[in-house]
Write an enzyme that holds these catalytic residues in place. Structure first.
Site, PDB file in Angstrom:
ATOM      1  CG  HIS A   1      -0.218   0.070   2.635  1.00  0.00           C
ATOM      2  ND1 HIS A   1       0.202  -0.862   3.132  1.00  0.00           N
ATOM      3  CD2 HIS A   1       0.136   1.432   3.270  1.00  0.00           C
ATOM      4  CE1 HIS A   1       0.700  -0.425   4.398  1.00  0.00           C
ATOM      5  NE2 HIS A   1       0.800   0.836   4.278  1.00  0.00           N
TER       6      HIS A   1
HETATM    7  C1  UD1 Z   1      -2.400   5.433   5.512  1.00  0.00           C
HETATM    8  C2  UD1 Z   1      -0.871   6.097   6.160  1.00  0.00           C
HETATM    9  C3  UD1 Z   1       0.023   5.034   5.889  1.00  0.00           C
HETATM   10  C4  UD1 Z   1      -0.306   3.723   6.606  1.00  0.00           C
HETATM   11  C5  UD1 Z   1      -1.571   3.297   5.979  1.00  0.00           C
HETATM   12  C6  UD1 Z   1      -1.986   1.852   6.748  1.00  0.00           C
HETATM   13  C7  UD1 Z   1      -0.901   8.411   5.884  1.00  0.00           C
HETATM   14  C8  UD1 Z   1       0.136   9.571   5.221  1.00  0.00           C
HETATM   15  N1  UD1 Z   1      -0.389   7.342   5.464  1.00  0.00           N
HETATM   16  O1  UD1 Z   1      -2.112   5.304   4.230  1.00  0.00           O
HETATM   17  O2  UD1 Z   1       1.336   5.459   6.817  1.00  0.00           O
HETATM   18  O3  UD1 Z   1       0.569   2.639   6.578  1.00  0.00           O
HETATM   19  O4  UD1 Z   1      -2.641   4.596   6.247  1.00  0.00           O
HETATM   20  O5  UD1 Z   1      -3.225   1.381   5.886  1.00  0.00           O
HETATM   21  O6  UD1 Z   1      -1.322   8.709   6.925  1.00  0.00           O
HETATM   22  N2  UD1 Z   1      -9.706   4.264   1.555  1.00  0.00           N
HETATM   23  C9  UD1 Z   1     -10.536   3.912   1.725  1.00  0.00           C
HETATM   24  N3  UD1 Z   1     -11.276   3.460   2.781  1.00  0.00           N
HETATM   25  C10 UD1 Z   1     -10.484   3.627   4.020  1.00  0.00           C
HETATM   26  C11 UD1 Z   1      -9.370   4.449   4.186  1.00  0.00           C
HETATM   27  C12 UD1 Z   1      -9.060   4.842   2.771  1.00  0.00           C
HETATM   28  O7  UD1 Z   1     -11.266   3.601   0.317  1.00  0.00           O
HETATM   29  O8  UD1 Z   1     -11.115   3.241   5.096  1.00  0.00           O
HETATM   30  C13 UD1 Z   1      -8.910   4.855   0.425  1.00  0.00           C
HETATM   31  C14 UD1 Z   1      -9.384   6.145  -0.062  1.00  0.00           C
HETATM   32  O9  UD1 Z   1      -9.276   6.169  -1.356  1.00  0.00           O
HETATM   33  C15 UD1 Z   1      -7.797   7.033   0.122  1.00  0.00           C
HETATM   34  C16 UD1 Z   1      -6.859   6.020  -0.031  1.00  0.00           C
HETATM   35  O10 UD1 Z   1      -7.481   4.826   0.603  1.00  0.00           O
HETATM   36  O11 UD1 Z   1      -7.717   8.168  -0.662  1.00  0.00           O
HETATM   37  C17 UD1 Z   1      -5.552   6.200   1.053  1.00  0.00           C
HETATM   38  O12 UD1 Z   1      -6.142   6.493   2.269  1.00  0.00           O
HETATM   39  P1  UD1 Z   1      -5.110   7.401   3.046  1.00  0.00           P
HETATM   40  O13 UD1 Z   1      -5.486   7.231   4.592  1.00  0.00           O
HETATM   41  O14 UD1 Z   1      -4.964   8.874   2.667  1.00  0.00           O
HETATM   42  O15 UD1 Z   1      -3.735   6.797   2.910  1.00  0.00           O
HETATM   43  P2  UD1 Z   1      -3.309   5.313   3.237  1.00  0.00           P
HETATM   44  O16 UD1 Z   1      -2.699   4.990   1.903  1.00  0.00           O
HETATM   45  O17 UD1 Z   1      -4.522   4.528   3.646  1.00  0.00           O
HETATM   46  N1  UDP Z   2      -3.442  -5.890   9.234  1.00  0.00           N
HETATM   47  C1  UDP Z   2      -4.690  -6.442   9.212  1.00  0.00           C
HETATM   48  N2  UDP Z   2      -5.352  -6.649   8.145  1.00  0.00           N
HETATM   49  C2  UDP Z   2      -4.949  -6.844   6.691  1.00  0.00           C
HETATM   50  C3  UDP Z   2      -3.514  -6.107   6.785  1.00  0.00           C
HETATM   51  C4  UDP Z   2      -2.775  -5.674   7.839  1.00  0.00           C
HETATM   52  O1  UDP Z   2      -5.197  -6.521  10.470  1.00  0.00           O
HETATM   53  O2  UDP Z   2      -5.698  -7.052   5.814  1.00  0.00           O
HETATM   54  C5  UDP Z   2      -2.741  -5.488  10.149  1.00  0.00           C
HETATM   55  C6  UDP Z   2      -1.235  -6.035  10.420  1.00  0.00           C
HETATM   56  O3  UDP Z   2      -1.250  -7.331  11.234  1.00  0.00           O
HETATM   57  C7  UDP Z   2      -0.680  -5.085  11.280  1.00  0.00           C
HETATM   58  C8  UDP Z   2      -1.376  -3.664  10.741  1.00  0.00           C
HETATM   59  O4  UDP Z   2      -2.491  -3.874  10.238  1.00  0.00           O
HETATM   60  O5  UDP Z   2      -0.985  -4.890  12.608  1.00  0.00           O
HETATM   61  C9  UDP Z   2      -0.234  -2.885   9.930  1.00  0.00           C
HETATM   62  O6  UDP Z   2      -0.930  -1.761   9.177  1.00  0.00           O
HETATM   63  P1  UDP Z   2      -0.671  -1.178   7.671  1.00  0.00           P
HETATM   64  O7  UDP Z   2       0.193  -2.450   6.968  1.00  0.00           O
HETATM   65  O8  UDP Z   2      -1.706  -0.992   7.064  1.00  0.00           O
HETATM   66  O9  UDP Z   2       0.422  -0.129   8.212  1.00  0.00           O
HETATM   67  P2  UDP Z   2       1.681   0.239   8.335  1.00  0.00           P
HETATM   68  O10 UDP Z   2       2.142  -0.544   9.393  1.00  0.00           O
HETATM   69  O11 UDP Z   2       2.499   0.081   6.890  1.00  0.00           O
HETATM   70  O12 UDP Z   2       1.663   1.548   8.559  1.00  0.00           O
END
Ligand code: UD1
Ligand code: UDP
Length: 392
Positions: free
Chosen positions: A212
């Site tokens: 992601h």
């Molecule tokens: C965010 C964090 C990243 C973290 C990740 C974990 C920042 C800058 N990034 O990235 O560090 O590793 O979360 O998962 O804060 N969206 C949905 N549903 C949701 C949430 C998001 O559809 O519930 C989609 C939306 O299109 C959105 C995109 O995902 O624009 C990105 O979401 P966003 O929270 O901006 O960043 P992540 O890529 O999720």
């Molecule tokens: N995780 C989860 N379901 C998923 C993918 C990840 O519960 O489908 C959990 C994973 O075990 C860990 C956390 O989400 O505890 C990590 O989050 P993510 O990879 O979204 O973010 P990052 O750690 O890169 O910020």
């Protein structure tokens, strides 16, 4: 009233998936201890059932006292809205301490709101550095640490980084990893999750993938290369791949989604809950990821992890864990996967004495010793250094 009897009010801010498993043991420990009252504020950065609500249910997190419902948007819109809404909430509540975890935009927004209102700030998972300033999370980490008064550190590299950056030693607390507290608490329970049966997977007979990071999934060429590598590996063993919403959207808009359907070995699923994901990791033969947290979890579980990035902010997982940085070139990823699959599966679980399930207890022990200082509402820049923590 003597400070002994007073309650320290803490506002704990969460917003995105990786915050929830870190917050859970801390909120539980703060609620167990007399002398603290914690309110939970959710920014709403993540809002899908499977990116948010499910974790509250599974991890026993209390319903947030407030959900700001900010949602997705550009980073600047998201941050601006969060800062404004959080400032109003902090202004209303006047907490003795604001607590944040990790490195997402919600973390940074809460840190900026707290520091501008002159409220003490505690950062959990401080000091991690990838030294890659192109990563949004790296900037969030640096700025959050800069605003923080209490820096709780998960692995030794964090302490080294913060001392090098000039933080006073007395503000640093190497306490271990709260996300591992959650993993250890739920590992047994996750063994009864039915996800392997549902996907037709056998123990050690499959890999798990997650992707992601914007650098990996927002660039069509890079995403196509990573997908290609996963398709090739899936010819050897099936890959369970819970698709992050960002990644699903990009695969669709880049016209790559059809490859997912055509490839029998790829088991594409929506994001799964914590227990299902823990079960998937624990029984896997191999993990391929660009996640931060999963590098740590796989290391603790003793499952080989190939990190599809050029750097990591979690070097302990490379030194003492099962993690390997393999970069983003498809050939390199496939050959690292082949090498790992050809080797016997006998990796040790990571052994770090502070990753023992008691990190949250240590955090609250520190806060307990600083409680008298918090209660007198010390002011940044006015009450210097030692006044922040009268005891430790
Ligand atoms: C965010 C964090 C990243 C973290 C990740 C974990 C920042 C800058 N990034 O990235 O560090 O590793 O979360 O998962 O804060 N969206 C949905 N549903 C949701 C949430 C998001 O559809 O519930 C989609 C939306 O299109 C959105 C995109 O995902 O624009 C990105 O979401 P966003 O929270 O901006 O960043 P992540 O890529 O999720
Ligand atoms: N995780 C989860 N379901 C998923 C993918 C990840 O519960 O489908 C959990 C994973 O075990 C860990 C956390 O989400 O505890 C990590 O989050 P993510 O990879 O979204 O973010 P990052 O750690 O890169 O910020």
């Amino acid at each position: 009233m003597s400070t002994e009897k007073q309650t320290a009010q803490i506002v704990f801010v969460v917003g995105a998936r990786p915050n929830f498993m870190k917050a859970a043991p801390l909120v539980a420990e703060l609620r167990r201890r007399p002398g603290f009252e914690v309110s939970l504020v959710h920014t709403g950065q993540h809002y899908d059932e499977r990116m948010s609500r499910l974790f509250f249910e599974e991890l026993g997190l209390p319903e947030p006292d407030l959900n700001l419902g900010i949602g997705s948007g550009s980073a600047t819109d998201q941050l601006a809205q969060m800062i404004q809404a959080l400032s109003e909430e902090f202004g209303r509540r006047q907490p003795h301490l604001v607590m944040v975890v990790g490195d997402v935009n919600s973390t940074l927004a809460a840190s900026l709101a707290a520091t501008k209102l002159d409220l003490p700030l505690a950062h959990i998972e401080a000091g991690l550095r990838s030294f890659d300033r192109g990563m949004p999370e790296e900037i969030n980490r640096i700025l959050t640490d800069a605003a923080s008064d209490y820096l709780f550190i998960s692995e030794p590299s964090g302490e080294v980084n913060l001392l090098r950056e000039g933080f006073p030693r007395e503000s640093l607390h190497l306490v271990g990893n709260v996300m591992i507290d959650t993993l250890l608490e739920h590992r047994e329970r996750a063994k009864s999750a039915s996800v392997l049966d549902e996907l037709g997977l056998a123990e050690r007979g499959y890999a798990v993938a997650t992707l992601h990071r914007p650098a990996n999934v927002d660039d069509p060429k890079r995403l196509a290369g990573l997908l290609d590598a996963l398709v090739r590996i899936s010819a050897k063993l099936p890959i369970a791949w819970p698709l992050h919403p960002r990644t699903r959207a990009r695969l669709e808009s880049f016209g790559l989604a059809s490859r997912l359907e055509e490839t029998e070995g790829l088991r594409i699923i929506p994001p799964v809950g914590y227990l299902d994901f823990l079960r998937l990791m624990d029984a896997a033969r191999l993990i391929l990821t660009d996640s931060g947290g999963i590098q740590e979890e796989s290391s603790l579980l003793g499952v080989p992890c190939l990190t599809l990035r050029e750097n990591t902010e979690r070097p302990l997982t490379l030194e003492s864990g099962t993690n390997q940085l393999v970069g983003i070139e498809p050939e390199a990823i496939v050959s690292a996967a082949n090498a790992s699959l050809d080797a016997p599966f006998e990796l040790p679980e990571l052994n770090c004495e502070l990753w023992d399930g008691r990190a949250a207890v240590r955090v609250v022990d520190v806060l307990e010793s600083c409680r008298p200082a918090l209660l007198v509402r010390w002011r940044r820049g006015v009450d210097a250094g030692g006044a922040k923590c009268l005891v430790s």
